[in-house]
Design a protein around this motif. Structure first.
Motif, PDB file in Angstrom:
ATOM      1  N   GLY A 187      50.445  28.960  45.866  1.00 50.73           N
ATOM      2  CA  GLY A 187      49.175  28.737  45.198  1.00 50.73           C
ATOM      3  C   GLY A 187      48.272  29.945  45.185  1.00 50.73           C
ATOM      4  O   GLY A 187      47.521  30.174  44.223  1.00 50.73           O
ATOM      5  N   TYR A 188      48.317  30.743  46.231  1.00 51.18           N
ATOM      6  CA  TYR A 188      47.479  31.949  46.294  1.00 51.18           C
ATOM      7  C   TYR A 188      47.821  32.903  45.156  1.00 51.18           C
ATOM      8  O   TYR A 188      46.931  33.463  44.512  1.00 51.18           O
ATOM      9  N   CYS A 189      49.111  33.094  44.900  1.00 49.77           N
ATOM     10  CA  CYS A 189      49.537  33.975  43.816  1.00 49.77           C
ATOM     11  C   CYS A 189      49.138  33.415  42.456  1.00 49.77           C
ATOM     12  O   CYS A 189      48.726  34.155  41.561  1.00 49.77           O
ATOM     13  N   TYR A 190      49.246  32.084  42.305  1.00 51.34           N
ATOM     14  CA  TYR A 190      48.811  31.467  41.047  1.00 51.34           C
ATOM     15  C   TYR A 190      47.315  31.676  40.821  1.00 51.34           C
ATOM     16  O   TYR A 190      46.873  31.896  39.691  1.00 51.34           O
ATOM     17  N   PHE A 191      46.556  31.601  41.898  1.00 53.76           N
ATOM     18  CA  PHE A 191      45.106  31.796  41.788  1.00 53.76           C
ATOM     19  C   PHE A 191      44.785  33.204  41.291  1.00 53.76           C
ATOM     20  O   PHE A 191      44.009  33.389  40.343  1.00 53.76           O
ATOM     21  N   ILE A 192      45.379  34.194  41.915  1.00 52.93           N
ATOM     22  CA  ILE A 192      45.142  35.576  41.501  1.00 52.93           C
ATOM     23  C   ILE A 192      45.659  35.806  40.082  1.00 52.93           C
ATOM     24  O   ILE A 192      44.994  36.449  39.249  1.00 52.93           O
ATOM     25  N   LEU A 193      46.832  35.243  39.770  1.00 54.55           N
ATOM     26  CA  LEU A 193      47.407  35.406  38.438  1.00 54.55           C
ATOM     27  C   LEU A 193      46.500  34.811  37.367  1.00 54.55           C
ATOM     28  O   LEU A 193      46.317  35.400  36.290  1.00 54.55           O
ATOM     29  N   GLY A 194      45.907  33.650  37.642  1.00 52.44           N
ATOM     30  CA  GLY A 194      45.020  33.023  36.664  1.00 52.44           C
ATOM     31  C   GLY A 194      43.831  33.907  36.320  1.00 52.44           C
ATOM     32  O   GLY A 194      43.470  34.058  35.144  1.00 52.44           O
ATOM     33  N   ILE A 195      43.219  34.512  37.323  1.00 50.67           N
ATOM     34  CA  ILE A 195      42.083  35.400  37.081  1.00 50.67           C
ATOM     35  C   ILE A 195      42.516  36.641  36.311  1.00 50.67           C
ATOM     36  O   ILE A 195      41.833  37.093  35.381  1.00 50.67           O
ATOM     37  N   LEU A 196      43.684  37.196  36.684  1.00 52.50           N
ATOM     38  CA  LEU A 196      44.184  38.389  35.989  1.00 52.50           C
ATOM     39  C   LEU A 196      44.522  38.090  34.533  1.00 52.50           C
ATOM     40  O   LEU A 196      44.266  38.918  33.648  1.00 52.50           O
ATOM     41  N   VAL A 197      45.089  36.914  34.272  1.00 51.41           N
ATOM     42  CA  VAL A 197      45.425  36.545  32.895  1.00 51.41           C
ATOM     43  C   VAL A 197      44.155  36.409  32.056  1.00 51.41           C
ATOM     44  O   VAL A 197      44.105  36.857  30.895  1.00 51.41           O
ATOM     45  N   LEU A 198      43.120  35.795  32.621  1.00 52.98           N
ATOM     46  CA  LEU A 198      41.857  35.688  31.900  1.00 52.98           C
ATOM     47  C   LEU A 198      41.299  37.070  31.564  1.00 52.98           C
ATOM     48  O   LEU A 198      40.862  37.322  30.427  1.00 52.98           O
ATOM     49  N   ALA A 199      41.307  37.969  32.550  1.00 56.87           N
ATOM     50  CA  ALA A 199      40.794  39.324  32.304  1.00 56.87           C
ATOM     51  C   ALA A 199      41.657  40.052  31.280  1.00 56.87           C
ATOM     52  O   ALA A 199      41.142  40.712  30.364  1.00 56.87           O
ATOM     53  N   ALA A 200      42.978  39.921  31.399  1.00 53.77           N
ATOM     54  CA  ALA A 200      43.877  40.575  30.453  1.00 53.77           C
ATOM     55  C   ALA A 200      43.716  40.009  29.051  1.00 53.77           C
ATOM     56  O   ALA A 200      43.855  40.736  28.056  1.00 53.77           O
ATOM     57  N   GLY A 201      43.409  38.707  28.959  1.00 52.99           N
ATOM     58  CA  GLY A 201      43.202  38.097  27.653  1.00 52.99           C
ATOM     59  C   GLY A 201      42.081  38.751  26.882  1.00 52.99           C
ATOM     60  O   GLY A 201      42.152  38.903  25.655  1.00 52.99           O
ATOM     61  N   TYR A 202      41.036  39.156  27.594  1.00 51.89           N
ATOM     62  CA  TYR A 202      39.917  39.839  26.920  1.00 51.89           C
ATOM     63  C   TYR A 202      40.378  41.170  26.338  1.00 51.89           C
ATOM     64  O   TYR A 202      40.061  41.496  25.181  1.00 51.89           O
ATOM     65  N   PHE A 203      41.124  41.945  27.104  1.00 49.42           N
ATOM     66  CA  PHE A 203      41.496  43.292  26.673  1.00 49.42           C
ATOM     67  C   PHE A 203      42.649  43.302  25.676  1.00 49.42           C
ATOM     68  O   PHE A 203      42.848  44.300  24.985  1.00 49.42           O
ATOM     69  N   THR A 204      43.397  42.212  25.589  1.00 49.70           N
ATOM     70  CA  THR A 204      44.514  42.164  24.641  1.00 49.70           C
ATOM     71  C   THR A 204      44.184  41.280  23.441  1.00 49.70           C
ATOM     72  O   THR A 204      44.012  41.770  22.326  1.00 49.70           O
ATOM     73  N   TYR A 205      44.041  39.973  23.678  1.00 46.35           N
ATOM     74  CA  TYR A 205      43.769  39.067  22.560  1.00 46.35           C
ATOM     75  C   TYR A 205      42.388  39.325  21.957  1.00 46.35           C
ATOM     76  O   TYR A 205      42.188  39.167  20.754  1.00 46.35           O
ATOM     77  N   GLY A 206      41.452  39.764  22.799  1.00 48.39           N
ATOM     78  CA  GLY A 206      40.133  40.104  22.280  1.00 48.39           C
ATOM     79  C   GLY A 206      40.203  41.221  21.256  1.00 48.39           C
ATOM     80  O   GLY A 206      39.497  41.198  20.235  1.00 48.39           O
TER      81      GLY A 206
END
Length: 490
Positions: A3-22
């Motif tokens: 779960g700890y890795c999923y938590f960090i991954l979720g935040i990173l995916v959100l941040a990456a979404g801004y720089f890519t899909y944005g």
């Protein structure tokens, strides 16, 4: 993966979404840095005011991030870890597209409010209906986001709830009639400090939890397993509410919310260049998604399961009690006070924006200039009289319709964006796809809810799919039939 890795991954995916899909969304819209913005061309010192990008970002974030990304996230994870997936992918694929496109279209049309945008692309009838809905909607938001904080502040200070309601409404009134840089531009940076402390405090505890044994004793870090329950694909709601469509309505502000489109025109009138649109509109949405993700994960981590969380929020217990329990256990009494201050500031900073934009919607309806204080008072005084009257009513029954109305507004906004993009011969699927999904969610809720149509689940799904398909075809046909969307030069 724990779960700890999923938590960090979720935040990173959100941040990456801004720089890519944005960036994808930005290339579709094609902002023009040389084009004059409404703040530059229509400066009036009241609503059209050029402000620094960081200040505009903070105002946009605090305007859209009311109790939704906290309360909605905590109540949403009652359905299980599937809520975490909706926050991450709904925020990127739906919320960011919704907020960025609606804000930029408003920017291209002199900072037009949402009813004018919907009327322009969905037709005049949609304009009048949406104008009435948006005004009522914004007043309700302003009222609820005054009463809610007042109920939290009352036991903390010993003052009565009614006293705090009057104080909050007094602040709302000033924020509504004074130039935007006089109150919002100066107070919001201070508000943002409490927001940052609240979010970073909870985030820090969760990030350091696996290392609690090696941390200094004075830090009092809890020994816990982050996200111990990750059963993503089963509905876990204690009351057995259906995950589809209810979870997608419960978590709105942390994923996609029609209310945001009513707030974006405030900041569309304050941007210096069009290039600031993505960090302001898209960036604020992603930041709100991160806030919602952190609180959803915190609730699941602290209580261990949706069933245990359900016990903490059952029998009319407000999510604020669960939030206070989490913050006191993890951050101590001082940290808890800071967190609860943040929980209070978020809705207040959204309520003042809601009522300010209501003034502007009414002014646009009657084509009233807002440069003179007397014109602003002419609208604000009866507006606040109505808001105060509503605050004394029992609107619990009314408020249960807020969720689906909010998502219906988001769907309408995304359909209007789809028409705009199709009329300009650009890729419209980043708007049309979430518009169709949200339409399906809302119609499924309306058809299946016992309080509404009460159809069976199968009949509701068939009717919802057919109605969504018809609306999609009509909207895209309208987009192909329109001439290239006119954008007035400023």
């Amino acid at each position: 993966m724990n779960g700890y890795c999923y938590f960090i991954l979720g935040i990173l995916v959100l941040a990456a979404g801004y720089f890519t899909y944005g960036r994808v969304l930005e290339r579709i819209f094609r902002p023009d840095a040389s084009r004059q913005t409404p703040a530059v061309a229509c400066t009036d010192g009241v609503d059209y005011v050029v402000m620094p990008r960081w200040r505009v970002f903070l105002i946009q974030l605090l305007n859209i991030a009311g109790l939704g990304p906290i309360f909605g996230a905590v109540m949403g994870v009652l359905y299980g870890p599937a809520a975490l997936l909706w926050i991450v992918f709904g925020c990127i694929l739906g919320g960011m597209a919704h907020d960025y496109f609606s804000g930029m279209i408003s920017l291209r049309h002199k900072g037009e409010n949402l009813p004018e945008i919907l009327g322009r692309y969905l037709g005049s009838q949609a304009q009048w209906v949406s104008r009435a809905v948006c005004i009522v909607f914004s007043v309700l938001v302003g009222v609820v986001f005054a009463v809610g904080p007042a109920a939290i502040l009352s036991p903390m200070t010993g003052w009565s709830v009614s006293a705090w309601i009057w104080i909050i409404f007094g602040y709302y009134f000033l924020a509504t009639i004074l130039p935007i840089q006089a109150i919002m531009g100066k107070v919001y940076p201070l508000f943002s400090v409490a927001l940052i402390i609240m979010v970073m405090g909870i985030l820090g505890v969760m990030l350091l939890a696996p290392f609690a044994d090696s941390m200094p004793a004075w830090m009092h870090l809890p020994r816990m397993e982050v996200l111990p329950d990750l059963d993503f694909f089963h509905n876990r709601h204690p009351a057995d509410f259906p995950l589809f469509p209810v979870m997608f309505i419960t978590i709105a502000c942390g994923a996609v919310s029609g209310f945001h489109a009513t707030q974006s025109p405030l900041m569309a009138r304050c941007l210096k260049t069009e290039r600031e649109g993505l960090p302001v509109f898209g960036g604020a949405m992603i930041t709100e998604g991160i806030i919602a993700f952190i609180w959803a994960a915190a609730a699941l981590t602290f209580y261990g399961s949706p069933e245990a969380l359900g016990g903490a929020t059952a029998n009319g217990k407000a999510p604020a009690l669960a939030i206070q329990t989490i913050s006191e256990s993890w951050m101590g009494s001082v940290g808890s006070i800071l967190v609860m201050i943040g929980v209070v500031i978020l809705p207040i900073s959204t309520g003042d924006g809601a009522l300010r934009v209501t003034r502007l919607m009414i002014a646009d309806s009657f084509k009233l200039s807002q440069e003179q204080l007397s014109r602003r008072l002419m609208i604000a005084i009866p507006l606040f009289a109505a808001a105060i009257a509503v605050s004394s009513m029992d609107y619990a029954v009314i408020w249960q319709y807020f969720g689906w109305a909010n998502q219906l507004l988001a769907a309408a906004t995304l359909w209007a964006v789809s028409i705009y993009l199709r009329s300009k011969k650009r890729c419209y699927w980043p708007a049309a796809a979430p518009a169709a999904f949200l339409s399906l969610v809302v119609f499924q809720y309306l058809f299946s809810s016992p309080e509404m149509c009460g159809f069976s689940e199968e009949a509701s799904l068939i009717a919802s799919t057919l109605l969504t398909a018809v609306i999609g075809v009509l909207c895209l046909f309208r987009g192909s039939g329109l001439e290239k969307a006119e954008e007035p030069s400023l």
